[in-house]
Structures are given as structure tokens and as C-alpha cells.
Design a protein around this motif. Structure first.
Motif, PDB file in Angstrom:
ATOM      1  N   UNK A 141       0.858  -1.188   0.000  1.00 55.56           N
ATOM      2  CA  UNK A 141       0.000   0.000   0.000  1.00 55.56           C
ATOM      3  C   UNK A 141       0.889   1.231   0.000  1.00 55.56           C
ATOM      4  N   UNK A 142       1.109   1.724  -1.206  1.00 55.59           N
ATOM      5  CA  UNK A 142       2.009   2.865  -1.376  1.00 55.59           C
ATOM      6  C   UNK A 142       1.168   4.125  -1.267  1.00 55.59           C
ATOM      7  N   UNK A 143       1.138   4.732  -0.093  1.00 59.50           N
ATOM      8  CA  UNK A 143       0.253   5.878   0.123  1.00 59.50           C
ATOM      9  C   UNK A 143      -1.177   5.464  -0.165  1.00 59.50           C
ATOM     10  N   UNK A 144      -1.831   6.172  -1.077  1.00 59.88           N
ATOM     11  CA  UNK A 144      -3.203   5.821  -1.451  1.00 59.88           C
ATOM     12  C   UNK A 144      -3.259   4.861  -2.623  1.00 59.88           C
ATOM     13  N   UNK A 145      -2.133   4.321  -3.030  1.00 67.11           N
ATOM     14  CA  UNK A 145      -2.090   3.426  -4.193  1.00 67.11           C
ATOM     15  C   UNK A 145      -1.883   1.989  -3.732  1.00 67.11           C
ATOM     16  N   UNK A 146      -2.123   1.098  -4.656  1.00 67.17           N
ATOM     17  CA  UNK A 146      -1.791  -0.305  -4.401  1.00 67.17           C
ATOM     18  C   UNK A 146      -0.760  -0.725  -5.437  1.00 67.17           C
ATOM     19  N   UNK A 147       0.460  -0.949  -4.936  1.00 63.20           N
ATOM     20  CA  UNK A 147       1.528  -1.385  -5.832  1.00 63.20           C
ATOM     21  C   UNK A 147       1.484  -2.907  -5.881  1.00 63.20           C
ATOM     22  N   UNK A 148       1.106  -3.441  -7.042  1.00 66.17           N
ATOM     23  CA  UNK A 148       1.045  -4.905  -7.157  1.00 66.17           C
ATOM     24  C   UNK A 148       2.450  -5.465  -7.243  1.00 66.17           C
ATOM     25  N   UNK A 149       3.260  -4.834  -8.087  1.00 68.09           N
ATOM     26  CA  UNK A 149       4.628  -5.309  -8.256  1.00 68.09           C
ATOM     27  C   UNK A 149       5.404  -4.245  -9.014  1.00 68.09           C
ATOM     28  N   UNK A 150       6.706  -4.188  -8.784  1.00 63.56           N
ATOM     29  CA  UNK A 150       7.542  -3.294  -9.590  1.00 63.56           C
ATOM     30  C   UNK A 150       8.944  -3.859  -9.680  1.00 63.56           C
ATOM     31  N   UNK A 151       9.535  -3.761 -10.856  1.00 65.90           N
ATOM     32  CA  UNK A 151      10.947  -4.148 -10.967  1.00 65.90           C
ATOM     33  C   UNK A 151      11.845  -2.910 -10.968  1.00 65.90           C
ATOM     34  N   UNK A 152      11.243  -1.752 -10.675  1.00 65.10           N
ATOM     35  CA  UNK A 152      12.056  -0.609 -10.276  1.00 65.10           C
ATOM     36  C   UNK A 152      12.132  -0.643  -8.765  1.00 65.10           C
TER      37      UNK A 152
END
Ligand code: IPT
Length: 972
Positions: free
Chosen positions: A442-453
Motif C-alpha cells: 500500500x504505497x500511500x493511497x495506491x496499491x503497488x502490485x509489483x515493480x521491478x524498479x
């Protein structure tokens, strides 16, 4: 049983209740401070290696700005205590101010008062008078016991009143230092008992070395055991000459010592001592960003460590006689992220990338190992290791080369079973590197599913999220965010492919420059994604204000920020700007709430302006002393962009007007030594028995630092043929000998290796010097005078706790003139310099007479530059120079020796009376010496004095010049 367990858990992790003092607790995952789990991200700093209180603030603000949340502080007993019962905590030794400064900088403190600290400092932190105290040092034996308790009862109360429980910064107390040889449980327990008696309530830690099993686990519950033992790791070794090494001292994975405590990297290598005289730039390379990326991230994910203290964050200077002589010279730069002259390096950038991540992504403070980790296709050269937070499910995946030392660029597609679904995403590891990737967050108000950064940081600013992601230049990246419905996506800058399907917004790109993507709608608040290369990411700063965080791109450093009305005010350092002709170089971009329309750079308005930087500007004035308004325009990203003002160039004067004066009247037979101490002891408490009598050990007569003179009177028979001497100086030291005023020559003094240890007996002939009596020099039947000037290069440490090394004598240890009886007198440092402390001044004639002090009148000295030819003995040089460095700027200044250094001489350098270092081919590779502000009068007159001891005729050490290490507008 269950109740007992519950109680244990409650005492270990109970959050502080409202209205109660914050407390420091811990469990198997992490520390909890005042109810908040933290990843401890600490860097080591030695206040005693930076004798300038105002600059302590600079270093600590720089730590904070790199995302460190703590500073680890050794306290040096030797620095504060010139004699038993005498302690000084004033001026550059004001550790109350030090701890206040840490607090003001927003850092927690790991307090490490020893009593033994090692640290390549003289005596390993032990005052030299302790060498004359009976009882083995670092044990519970009487003698030593009273001495160390005396120190603890002075330092502990100061530390105690700065604990977090009393509104201060101290969260941990470290007992002893790498106490794994000759261990004495009663001693280790007593240090802790004394601390508790003195009011220390925070958890007690210790740093284990080498054999992580010893102290902490073997005696985990017995006497001496501490609450949180940690481990010291130096996987890169200290071989700076060979910076391409890769973990010669191991994989650097900090061991988990007990089930109930976090993994604690008590000292993790962040630089190196320069054992081979390769120069600290090589040490910085040996421990550079590639090492940091691979080793630090491995440690984080493979061991789940959540407590890190990096040694050193800033190294500083072995000014005066602070150095332990065997391993270091004047500079203790250490190849650290912040240089001796307080400049930031690429290592600082890497600390910032990692530190910001640990600060922003809270679930990393509590993770368990996760298997299986995301799958790598068979045959790929990459490996993954994973952890997950048991409460949030957030996953952390380390991607690295399978072969730890590989330098190739390798790519793969990960098959990642993430909390929000299964994803195929591209990764690349280029050279020696490693990435920590995040999924299900839970990135702030977002939902980060996945990132390769990698995530560097994210912040809620003005009703939207701003997220800064990064990756290796040229490497592919993919980021997937979850939405309830299709959001609207604007690629503001960069080449980013956008796809939406089934709630997944997928962005694919290569890391190039700084891409910007604005996502709105989709059932969430807006997010601005900034996706950069490692280099672009490192240009960002994050500062907290009571009205929320701001992000800043550009400037050399953002120390803090305040938001007031429509103004954001940055306490920042700027190195270039419009006036420099390269507009882009001075660019600054601020991500603040939309209500903010103006940017000011200057001293922070929240605190009193620091010395020399003028008064803080009011928001309406439009000008401020430290930099003033920056004209800005609003960007498509919603940020404010402008160009900073360049610093004013700093002019330095040439060093001219030198005057010289020969010294060493002590060598002349007629010199009056009647007020010197008689060196007539026939016994000593030293574990090194004297080879000849009387005992001539300098410490036994109270002369502990710098040069010491001996004058031996004897009635010659006329048949004496040889003078047989023996002196111990520590490495790089020598001694000079005169008979009846005739210079006989010099010899090298004995060193640490000669003192023996518990396995090898001491060298019977450590620092021999044999001199033939020249014909015609003796006066048979009359008083003859043997004069000897012995360098004392500092005291050995006590790393193996065997007493023999630490208590190795300094000065003459044997003397004979063909067996004729000699009456000795000895003279070292005359009195205590209260301002500069016990380690600044030695026993040269010029030092005893004040030739090094600014107020000394040298008008009668002859005009001569330090490049003039030298004759054996001591020659002093003095000059003064005026500085008028621009106000509101930070311009660190150094002194450079331009000539070819020779082993024929050694030079003590005094700035305004402070011994700031020693130069010479035998001393070390150093040619440039830091003249720190505080000792240096930046706007006014300064005095330089050089004491040059030549052991043979040679050209002088000049020419000398001043130079700047840097120039920024701003400063602490
Ligand atoms: C460890 C010491 O604890 C620290 O004081 C310092 O000496 C450092 O290393 C080296 O700079 S000793 C460890 C390398 C065995």
C-alpha cells in the motif's frame, strides 16, 4: 506458560501509552521506539575527530538528509581525561551539546562509551595514565576497576539525561567493544550494572567481532550478557590498494545471534582504514556504491537485519596525538560517504537511495523469510531471495547475480507470485549490483502490485502521492498498480508504455533520465510516478515539515524545509546557479502542496540562525541572507522549478611572510634542566620490566603525549666508547641523540609488534640505537650531557585485552654509556592546554614556550620559508594569513604541502595553536590537511606554525599553499 509468554511479549513490544515516556523495546523483528517499529539506519561519527562544535551539526544534518535515523557515537575516555580524577566536558569536548545537536538534527543515538572503544584512537580510547594503573585493563581487576568506574560515572549521567525516555535522542547503550578476547564476565556485567546505577534505562547492546558465537550466544543468559548483541562485519578488508576485491573477509551476512532479538549489524563496513598507505580515495573505491548495493541489500534480505550501524559515516581527523600509531595517520577520512572535508560522495548517494527506502516503506521492519521466491528461468545467471511482512503480506525480493562476484549484465523475466496476482516482469542486473523489489504494498493511497524498479521514497503531497522509483540506466522495468476502474494516465516525460487490464495498470519502460507519469481517477487519489536512473534518483531530497513532506530535485543538499503560507523555505546547500553560466546545473525543483507558490533558500526560519549566517528572512521580505527567493515556474508535474544562486567565489591568500627559528636548546650542555623531573624511579607498574635502571618510561613521569626530552648527566671516565639506547615510539616514530651538544644521529623507535602478547614474549631489543662516542667530545671527570628527543606517536590499542600492547612504554626503555652511571631528567608537555585538551600539545621546546600559539610574537625570528635547507634538530616556522570567506557559504579549506616529501623530517602543523596533523614521507601518504572551520578563523587572522624535526640534512618541506575542498552557498 501462555501467560508468561504473553507477559514477555508485552514487555518486549508494548507501545508507549499516551502520556507516558517513549520507550525502546524490541522483538525478533526490530526495535520499537515509542510504539513505532523502526529499521535502525545509523552511521558512525566521532566528535573527537572533528574539533568544531558547529560542524557537528553539519555532519549530523548530512546524515539525516541521507535517510539515516541514528548516529552511533563512541565517547573517548582519553579525550576527556588528562589525569586520574580530572575530566573535561567543555568546548570541543562538550558532549551535552553533541547529544543536543543529534537531537536537533532528528537522529537517534547509539551511545558507545566503552570504556574501551578501539577506533584506531590512541590507547583504543584509554587515557595513557591508565598505563600506570595496576590491574589488567579490560578486566574486573582492582586498579583498572576503579579507573573505568570513574570514567563511567562521569560519562553515563550525561548520556542518561539525553535518553529518549527523557526527551532526548539516546535509544541504545553499547557496552565495551568487540570484547571477545580475554573476556571477563564480571567486568562485562559491571559495566552494565554501573550504567543502570547511573540511570541508563535503554536497552544495552554490544558489538561482537569475528567470532559471532562467543560473547552473545554462549553467555546469552549468564553474567555479562547484554540485551541486544550485534556483530561487526568488514567483508571488504582494509586492503585499499586493491579496490577490486570482492568480499575477501566473507559474505558479510550478519548472523542472527538469538531468537528473541533483531539481527543487529553493530558495525558494518562503510569505509576502511588505509593500512597500506594507498590513500583514502582507494578505500572509498574498495567500499564504493557497488559494494554497498550488493552487500548491504544482501544483508537486509538474506538475514532480515533491521538494525544497521555503518562504520564510518564520516571519519574526520586524527588531530593532535589522537591516532593509535599502528594503523592510521592524521587523516581518518576512512573513505567514508562524507569526506574528511565534509563533502558528499557517490557513496552518500547510495546511502540516500537505500536509507530513503527503509524510511518510506514501513513493512520492511517486520519480515520473515519467504519461499519460494519469484522464479528465475532455468539457466539464468540471476538468483532471487524473498521476505514478506506477516501482517501486510508485502513482499521484498532481492535480485542478484548467482555468482556473487559476477560483473556481467544479465537479464531475466521473473515469474512472481505476488500478493495481488502472478506477474511476469523483466529484471536486469548490470555488473556488481543488486535490487530489492517490492510487491503487494500500500504505497500511500495506491496499491503497488509489483515493480521491478526500486522504490526510493514516496510522499503524500497536496492530496496526491508522489512516488520516486529507480533502476539501472538502460535496464528494463515494469510497474503494476491496481485500480477499481481504468484510470487516466498521462506520460508527462519519458518513453513509457501503458496498458490496463483487469484492474492492473501496467507501465513498461527502460530506465532513462527521469520519466514522469501522472495517474488520476480509477477510484484512488492521483499519483505522480517519477521513474529515474540511480543517478537521477539520487538528485532528490526528502524533507519533513509539520505540514507534511516535500520532495526536492536538485541542489547539493537539502537539510530541512518549512512550509508557511505560500512559501516553502529550504535549508539547502547550492553549488552552482545562473551566475555560473550553466543554468541547468543550478536547477531546483520542489514538489510541495499546490498552495505553495514561492521557494526560498536560506537558514531555516524555525530555529535561530546559526553563527555567521545572518538573520532569517520573513516570508514577505523576498530576500534572505542565505540565498533568498528563487524565481520559479510551475511545471506540468505540478512542481515549482527555478535556478538557484551560485556561491560567490572564495579567494585564498598565498602563504608568505614566513619566519623561522631554530629550536632544541635542550641539546646544548649548558641548558638548565634543574626544573625538569628527575627520572629516578627504580620500579614501575608496567608489565614490561625495565632493561636498565632507572626506569625511563615517559608515562611513569606523567608525560603522555607528543615529544619528550631526556637529559642524562654523567661524569665521564674518558674511556666511554659507545652509547647504547633503546626507545619505543610506536610505528613511524624516531629519536634524535646529542652528546655534549654534538648531534650523533637518530634511530627508529620500537613498535607495537615488539611488545609481545599472550602468546609471544616481548622483543628484548625493540628500538635499538647504537652511537659511537666521537673523538674529542667527552669531558673526562666533568659533567657530560646526553640529550635525547623521543617522539611518542601515540599509544597502542588493547584489542586483544592482554595489557602488554596497550601498556607498552613510550620513551627511552634502556640507556647505557659504556656502563657509566647516568642521572636522568625528563621533560614532556608543560601543563594542560585547557582549550585544546590533553592530546594537542607535546613537549617540544617551542610547545612548552608557546611558539605554536597565535599570540606569540615572532618578530625577532629571521625571515625564511619552510623550503629552506634543514639541519638536524628542530626548526620552527610561523606565518599568519587573513581570510575573508563569503558569509552564508561553506568553504572547507585545506593546507597542501607541494614539495617532494622526504623521510628526513617530520612536521607538526599548528593552526591557531591547535595541532592539526603531522606530515612527512615516513608518516603517511598524506599531503593535504584539513583546517576545519571553528579552528580556522574564516573571517580574520590565522596563524600557522610548523615544528620541523629533521633527523638529517635535507631540503625543507615547503612550499605550502591553501586550497578549498569545495564551495557551497548554505552550510550548517
Ligand atoms: C572494529 C572496531 O570495533 C572499531 O573500533 C574500528 O577499529 C574498526 O573495526 C576498524 O576501523 S575492529 C574489526 C575490524 C575487527
Amino acid at each position: 506458560m501462555l501467560l508468561a509468554l504473553l507477559l514477555t511479549c508485552a514487555t518486549l513490544v508494548a507501545p508507549a501509552r499516551a502520556g507516558t515516556a517513549p520507550e525502546v523495546t524490541y522483538d525478533k523483528y526490530s526495535l520499537t521506539v515509542d510504539g513505532r517499529r523502526i529499521v535502525l539506519q545509523s552511521a558512525e561519527f566521532h566528535y573527537f575527530r572533528l574539533p568544531s562544535q558547529e560542524l557537528w551539526r553539519d555532519v549530523m544534518e548530512k546524515f539525516k538528509a541521507a535517510g539515516f535515523n541514528a548516529v552511533s557515537l563512541y565517547f573517548s575516555w582519553a579525550y576527556h581525561s588528562p589525569a586520574p580524577g580530572v575530566y573535561d566536558f567543555s568546548g570541543v569536548r562538550d558532549v551535552d551539546r553533541l547529544l543536543r545537536t543529534a537531537h536537533e538534527a532528528g537522529l537517534y543515538v547509539i551511545a558507545r562509551p566503552g570504556p574501551y572503544i578501539n577506533a584506531e584512537s590512541t590507547g583504543g580510547g584509554f587515557p595513557a595514565w591508565l598505563k600506570t594503573v595496576p590491574g589488567r585493563a579490560r578486566s574486573f581487576e582492582p586498579g583498572y576497576r576503579e579507573a573505568y568506574r570513574e570514567w563511567l560515572h562521569r560519562i553515563n549521567p550525561i548520556i542518561a539525561r539525553h535518553q529518549v525516555t527523557d526527551g532526548g535522542p539516546v535509544i541504545l547503550y553499547n557496552a565495551e567493544n568487540e570484547y571477545q578476547v580475554n573476556t571477563d564476565a564480571s567486568y562485562m556485567q559491571d559495566i552494565q550494572d554501573q550504567a543502570r546505577a547511573d540511570g541508563i534505562t535503554v536497552p544495552i547492546t554490544t558489538n561482537d567481532c569475528c567470532d559471532a558465537g562467543s560473547w552473545s550466544s554462549t553467555w546469552a543468559t549468564g553474567p555479562g550478557a547484554v540485551q541486544i548483541p550485534g556483530v561487526d562485519d568488514y567483508p571488504q578488508s582494509f586492503e585499499c590498494a586493491n579496490p577490486g576485491l570482492w568480499g575477501p573477509w566473507g559474505e558479510g551476512l550478519t548472523e542472527k545471534l538469538r531468537d528473541d532479538i533483531p539481527v543487529f549489524a553493530a558495525e558494518y563496513q562503510a569505509g576502511a582504514i588505509d593500512l597500506g598507505n594507498a590513500g583514502y580515495d582507494k578505500c572509498r573505491e574498495l567500499t564504493g556504491p557497488a559494494f554497498m548495493k550488493f552487500f548491504y541489500k544482501n544483508n537486509l534480505i538474506q538475514t532480515g537485519a533491521t538494525m544497521f550501524s555503518y562504520y564510518m559515516g564520516y571519519g574526520g581527523t586524527n588531530w593532535g596525538w589522537l591516532a593509535q600509531p599502528n594503523d592510521v595517520y592524521t587523516s581518518y577520512d576512512y573513505g567514508a560517504a562524507i569526506t574528511e572535508a565534509r563533502r558528499l560522495t557517490p557513496k552518500y548517494d547510495e546511502f540516500k537511495r537505500q536509507g530513503y527506502f527503509l524510511e518510506a516503506v514501513a513493512p520492511i521492519a517486520k519480515t520473515d523469510a519467504l519461499t519460494p521466491s519469484p522464479a528465475v528461468p532455468a539457466g539464468a545467471a540471476l538468483t532471487t531471495v524473498a521476505r514478506a511482512n506477516p501482517d501486510t503480506g508485502t513482499q521484498f525480493v532481492l535480485v542478484r547475480h548467482t555468482d556473487r562476484a559476477a560483473t556481467s549484465a544479465d537479464s531475466a523475466t521473473l515469474d512472481w507470485a505476488a500478493p495481488d496476482g502472478r506477474y511476469q516482469v523483466p529484471v536486469q542486473v548490470k555488473g556488481r549490483d543488486a535490487h530489492v523489489l517490492v510487491a503487494g504494498y500500500d504505497l500511500g493511497g495506491q496499491r503497488l502490485a509489483v515493480s521491478t524498479s526500486s522504490i526510493m521514497t514516496h510522499a503524500a503531497i497536496g492530496g496526491r502521492d508522489v512516488a520516486l522509483l529507480y533502476g539501472t540506466a538502460g535496464a528494463p522495468g515494469a510497474t503494476v498498480l491496481r485500480y477499481a476502474s481504468q484510470p487516466s494516465v498521462k506520460v508527462l516525460e519519458g518513453a513509457v508504455r501503458v496498458a490496463y487490464s483487469g484492474g492492473d495498470l501496467r507501465l513498461d519502460y527502460a530506465h532513462e533520465g527521469l520519466a514522469r507519469v501522472l495517474v488520476t481517477g480509477g477510484g484512488r487519489r492521483p499519483v505522480l510516478l517519477l521513474i529515474g536512473t540511480d543517478e537521477e534518483a539520487a538528485r532528490f531530497w526528502r524533507a519533513s515539515t509539520p505540514a507534511g513532506p516535500v520532495l526536492v530535485r536538485g541542489t547539493e543538499l537539502v537539510r530541512s524545509a518549512t512550509l508557511r503560507g505560500d512559501v516553502v523555505r529550504l535549508k539547502a546547500d547550492t553549488a552552482s546557479g545562473a551566475a555560473s553560466g550553466a543554468a541547468a546545473a543550478g536547477e531546483v525543483e520542489v514538489f510541495a502542496p499546490p498552495s505553495v507558490k514561492r521557494v526560498e533558500i536560506g537558514p531555516s526560519s524555525g530555529q535561530p540562525a546559526s553563527q555567521g549566517s545572518g538573520q532569517a528572512a520573513t516570508p514577505s521580505s523576498g530576500q534572505s541572507v542565505g540565498g533568498g527567493d528563487v524565481p520559479v515556474t510551475r511545471t506540468a508535474s505540478g512542481s515549482l522549478r527555478g535556478v538557484t544562486r551560485a556561491p560567490v567565489p572564495a579567494d585564498l591568500p598565498a602563504l608568505t611572510g614566513w619566519r623561522a627559528h631554530p629550536e632544541a636548546p635542550e641539546a646544548a650542555p649548558a641548558f638548565d634542566d634543574s626544573r625538569w623531573k628527575a627520572a629516578d624511579h627504580t620500579t614501575t607498574t608496567s608489565p614490561h620490566p625495565p632493561k636498565t635502571l632507572p626506569v625511563l618510561y615517559a608515562d611513569d613521569y606523567g608525560f603522555h603525549n607528543g615529544n619528550v626530552w631526556y637529559r642524562g648527566h654523567f661524569t665521564a671516565t674518558g674511556t666511554e666508547t659507545t652509547i647504547d639506547l633503546n626507545a619505543i615510539t610506536g610505528l613511524r616514530g624516531n629519536y634524535l641523540v646529542w652528546l655534549n651538544g654534538r648531534y650523533l644521529g637518530s634511530a627508529a623507535g620500537g613498535v607495537e609488534a615488539d611488545s609481545g602478547d599472550q602468546w609471544t614474549p616481548p622483543n628484548p631489543d625493540p628500538g635499538p640505537g647504537h652511537f659511537a662516542v666521537p673523538a674529542g667530545v667527552l669531558k673526562p671527570g666533568a659533567d657530560n650531557v646526553l640529550a635525547v628527543l623521543v617522539a611518542n606517536m601515540g599509544h597502542n590499542d588493547d584489542w586483544i585485552a592482554d595489557d602488554l600492547r596497550f601498556k607498552q612504554p613510550r620513551g627511552l626503555v634502556a640507556a647505557s654509556v659504556s656502563g657509566t652511571p647516568i642521572a636522568w631528567r625528563i621533560q614532556g608537555t608543560a601543563g594542560l592546554d585547557k582549550l585544546r585538551g590533553p592530546l594537542s600539545t607535546g613537549g617540544l621546546y617551542g610547545e612548552r614556550t608557546g611558539w605554536h600559539l597565535p599570540k606569540y610574537r615572532d618578530k625577532s625570528w629571521k625571515e625564511a620559508a619552510p623550503s629552506a635547507a634543514l639541519t638536524p634538530g628542530v626548526t620552527w616556522y610561523r606565518t599568519s594569513f587573513e581570510l575573508d570567506l563569503p558569509k552564508g557559504q561553506d568553504v572547507p579549506v585545506g593546507l597542501r604541502f607541494g614539495g617532494d616529501p622526504s623521510p628526513a623530517y617530520r612536521v607538526l602543523i599548528f593552526l591557531n595553536g591547535w595541532n592539526v596533523g603531522q606530515y612527512g614521507a615516513d608518516i603517511g601518504p598524506q599531503r593535504e590537511f584539513s583546517l576545519p572551520a571553528g579552528l580556522l578563523n574564516e573571517r580574520g587572522t590565522n596563524t600557522l606554525a610548523l615544528a620541523v624535526t629533521a633527523e638529517q640534512p635535507s631540503a625543507g618541506p615547503g612550499p605550502l599553499s591553501l586550497f578549498t575542498y569545495g564551495n557551497v552557498r548554505g552550510g550548517p
